[in-house]
Every structure is written in structure tokens, then in C-alpha cells.
Write a protein that holds these residues in place. Structure first.
Motif, PDB file in Angstrom:
ATOM      1  N   ARG A 185       2.731   2.243   2.452  1.00 53.28           N
ATOM      2  CA  ARG A 185       1.959   3.196   3.264  1.00 53.28           C
ATOM      3  C   ARG A 185       0.483   2.967   3.003  1.00 53.28           C
ATOM      4  O   ARG A 185       0.071   2.776   1.856  1.00 53.28           O
ATOM      5  CB  ARG A 185       2.348   4.634   2.910  1.00 53.28           C
ATOM      6  N   GLU A 186      -0.291   2.973   4.070  1.00 52.01           N
ATOM      7  CA  GLU A 186      -1.735   2.764   3.924  1.00 52.01           C
ATOM      8  C   GLU A 186      -2.467   4.088   4.029  1.00 52.01           C
ATOM      9  O   GLU A 186      -2.139   4.926   4.869  1.00 52.01           O
ATOM     10  CB  GLU A 186      -2.250   1.795   4.990  1.00 52.01           C
ATOM     11  N   VAL A 187      -3.463   4.273   3.163  1.00 55.75           N
ATOM     12  CA  VAL A 187      -4.303   5.475   3.202  1.00 55.75           C
ATOM     13  C   VAL A 187      -5.766   5.047   3.166  1.00 55.75           C
ATOM     14  O   VAL A 187      -6.094   3.946   2.714  1.00 55.75           O
ATOM     15  CB  VAL A 187      -4.005   6.422   2.011  1.00 55.75           C
ATOM     16  N   ALA A 201       0.339   9.204  -1.901  1.00 50.84           N
ATOM     17  CA  ALA A 201      -0.484   9.273  -0.683  1.00 50.84           C
ATOM     18  C   ALA A 201      -1.044  10.679  -0.502  1.00 50.84           C
ATOM     19  O   ALA A 201      -2.230  10.862  -0.180  1.00 50.84           O
ATOM     20  CB  ALA A 201       0.349   8.871   0.533  1.00 50.84           C
ATOM     21  N   GLU A 231      -5.008  11.530  -0.464  1.00 53.87           N
ATOM     22  CA  GLU A 231      -5.575  12.125   0.751  1.00 53.87           C
ATOM     23  C   GLU A 231      -6.075  13.546   0.524  1.00 53.87           C
ATOM     24  O   GLU A 231      -6.939  14.020   1.266  1.00 53.87           O
ATOM     25  CB  GLU A 231      -4.537  12.084   1.868  1.00 53.87           C
TER      26      GLU A 231
END
Length: 324
Positions: free
Chosen positions: A175-177, A249, A253
Motif C-alpha cells: 500500500r502506498e501512502v 498506513a 496518515e
């Protein structure tokens, strides 16, 4: 200096100053040992020295922290002052580079003690062993004044941590953040990410700018030099990989109290506009003195009404004794 294997690794004081328990550090990340065990020094000197022979793993881009790896694998983080990352390198001079070999006593970082005393939250400097799963402190000196080179603590190996591989339990989850932290992933966020990652059995890594580091290693995370706005991939493999990626994540975030937009909003809210000048009101009745607003705020005390009394002067005197 480094003693024989039976004595373990001896760390000397990298600073002159007062040696205190890590618990007295006014920062939960260090006081609660999220980054590892160690001691803290309230410095009187202005140069950080190598506490042992080793190699420089990381020098933080804000020049306030450095990590060494000793020959036996022990990793020692030295973090000059608290919340000094916000100074963006001002007041610091770095004397070493990443990958450089150093010997005990070599200068690592110089700093302006007076400047930091005025700008930083605290001058106290934690000295932390960041791989406590492999090394423990068997002896330490604290609650006393020390000079550079004085005995600080002794480490001994507790056996290699069995980092089991769980990759065969499933494929990778990615997963990209986008990092919203104003100062990137420095010591405090790295410690919180590592603490969260250690709660999962999956192998978890952060990948940024073609560099990869274990999410369970605060030093590894800091070595990525991740900044505000960087795109970071969270990669995990193992039975609980999805949960691990989601948890990390969410943590990143959330901003962990360091979101750039929230900090900017707080700064903007703290700016008080200068009130317009207040016109002096005419007295409502002759002889009454009116006050005006001097500064916005809360007034506490007794309210009084000032009235100027008119003195009647008799033109004809009544004698010296009466006048007195």
C-alpha cells in the motif's frame, strides 16, 4: 572503548554533562523506551563524540542525530536535544558521513549550546541502544556528572533475535501512502511505527526512493530520510500482512500529531490580528473619566468609577489658621 568479549561492549560518555535515567527525558518516545534502552545526558559541552569504535549508519538530514553500529552489531542512537528536528539543521555542524568508520572519542556533531538552549524543547540528549532484542545493558552509570570518555554503560549480547520468516503464509501486501508529517519520519515517528510493526508476525518494510528498511527497526526507518510529501510503500508478507499494512498506513496518515496542515493551522490561529485603534469616547457627563481598551484580554479585579471633583476656591481668605 571496547573490552574483551567476556566484558561485553563498554560505551564511554559522548558528552560532558549530567547523566540521568532515560525515564527523566521529557519525551514519551525515549522515556517509555520505544526506541530502546539507554541513558540521557544534560550537556555542558558542545561536541558529541563517538562512545565506541564503530561505523556511522545514519546522520539525520537535520544534523541533530547520529547512529553508530559497533563491531559486535550493537546500534547506538544519539539524539542531541528534544524536538531539535524542527530547527532543520540550524545550530549543528556534522563532522562525519554515513558509512564512515570512527573510533571512540572522535567528534561526530558539534552544536551551539546557547542557541539550542533558547530554541529547543530541552537540551537533554538520549543515548539509546536501538536493538534491545540483541543487546542488553548489564551495567550503567547515572545520576552523576561526567566528562567525555567517562564510563557510561556496558552491553552484552542476549543472542540473535529469531526473526522468523512468515512469507510462505501468503503473498505480499503493498500500500502506498503520502507522508503528511511536517518533519518527515524522524526519531519519534520511527519509534511509533516500529512499535506498531512489532505487534505483527508479518515481515514489514517501508520502501522509499528505491531504498528499503524494516518497519520494525527505528534506525532503519530513519536511514530512509523520508520527508514531508514523499510517497512511501508499505510492504508486508505473512499471515497478518493485511492488518499490519492497514495499521501502519493509518498511523502514518494520522500524522501522529505532526501533520503539516494541522501545524500550519495552529500557527495561523496563534497569530492575533492587531485590533483597530479605539477612539476616545466623549465623557457621558462632565467630570466623569472614561477608560479605553489598552489590549485584548481578560480583566480581573474591582471595577471603579472615577469622577473628578471640582474644587471651590473662596476668593476671600478666612485667616492663616483656617487656611491651614
Amino acid at each position: 572503548m571496547e573490552a574483551g568479549s567476556s566484558a561485553g561492549l563498554l560505551l564511554s560518555s559522548p558528552l560532558s554533562g549530567w547523566v540521568a535515567p532515560l525515564d527523566e527525558t521529557p519525551d514519551a518516545v525515549f522515556a517509555e523506551r520505544m526506541l530502546g534502552d539507554g541513558l540521557a545526558i544534560d550537556p555542558t559541552g558542545s561536541v558529541l563524540h563517538a562512545p565506541c569504535d564503530g561505523r556511522v549508519i545514519t546522520v539525520h538530514r537535520s544534523r541533530h542525530a547520529v547512529t553508530l553500529r559497533a563491531a559486535n552489531g550493537a546500534e547506538i542512537l544519539m539524539h542531541v536535544g528534544l524536538e531539535t528536528v524542527a530547527l532543520d539543521g540550524e545550530g549543528f555542524t556534522v563532522h562525519v558521513a554515513e558509512g564512515q568508520a570512527v573510533t571512540a572519542g572522535d567528534p561526530l556533531i558539534g552544536f551551539d549550546l546557547d542557541f539550542l538552549a533558547r530554541k529547543a524543547k530541552s537540551l537533554i540528549t538520549p543515548i539509546v541502544v536501538t536493538n534491545p532484542e540483541a543487546f542488553s545493558i548489564v551495567r550503567r552509570a547515572q545520576d552523576h556528572e561526567t566528562g567525555v570518555g567517562g564510563f557510561l554503560m556496558e552491553l552484552t549480547a542476549v543472542g540473535g533475535a529469531a526473526a522468523g520468516t512468515a512469507a510462505d503464509a501468503g503473498g505480499e501486501v503493498v500500500r502506498e501512502v503520502v507522508v503528511p508529517l511536517a518533519h518527515g519520519i524522524h526519531a519519534r515517528p520511527a519509534a511509533r511505527i516500529a512499535e506498531t510493526a512489532r505487534g505483527f508476525t508479518a515481515e514489514i518494510a517501508l520502501v522509499a526512493v528505491n531504498r528499503r528498511a524494516s518497519a520494525k527497526s527505528p534506525v532503519g526507518l530513519m536511514s530512509l530520510a523520508i520527508r514531508l510529501g514523499d510517497h512511501v510503500s508499505i510492504v508486508a508478507a505473512g499471515p497478518d500482512a493485511e492488518g499490519a499494512v492497514a495499521a501502519i498506513a493509518e498511523l502514518i496518515e494520522s500524522g501522529m500529531g505532526e501533520r503539516a496542515d494541522e501545524i500550519a493551522a495552529q500557527v495561523a490561529a496563534a497569530v492575533v490580528e492587531e485590533p483597530p485603534p479605539v477612539a476616545v469616547a466623549e465623557p457621558a457627563e462632565p467630570g466623569v473619566l472614561r477608560g479605553v481598551l489598552a489590549a485584548p484580554g481578560l480583566a480581573i479585579g474591582q471595577a471603579v468609577r472615577l469622577v473628578a471633583e471640582e474644587i471651590t476656591v473662596v476668593e476671600t481668605g478666612a485667616g492663616a489658621s483656617a487656611e491651614l
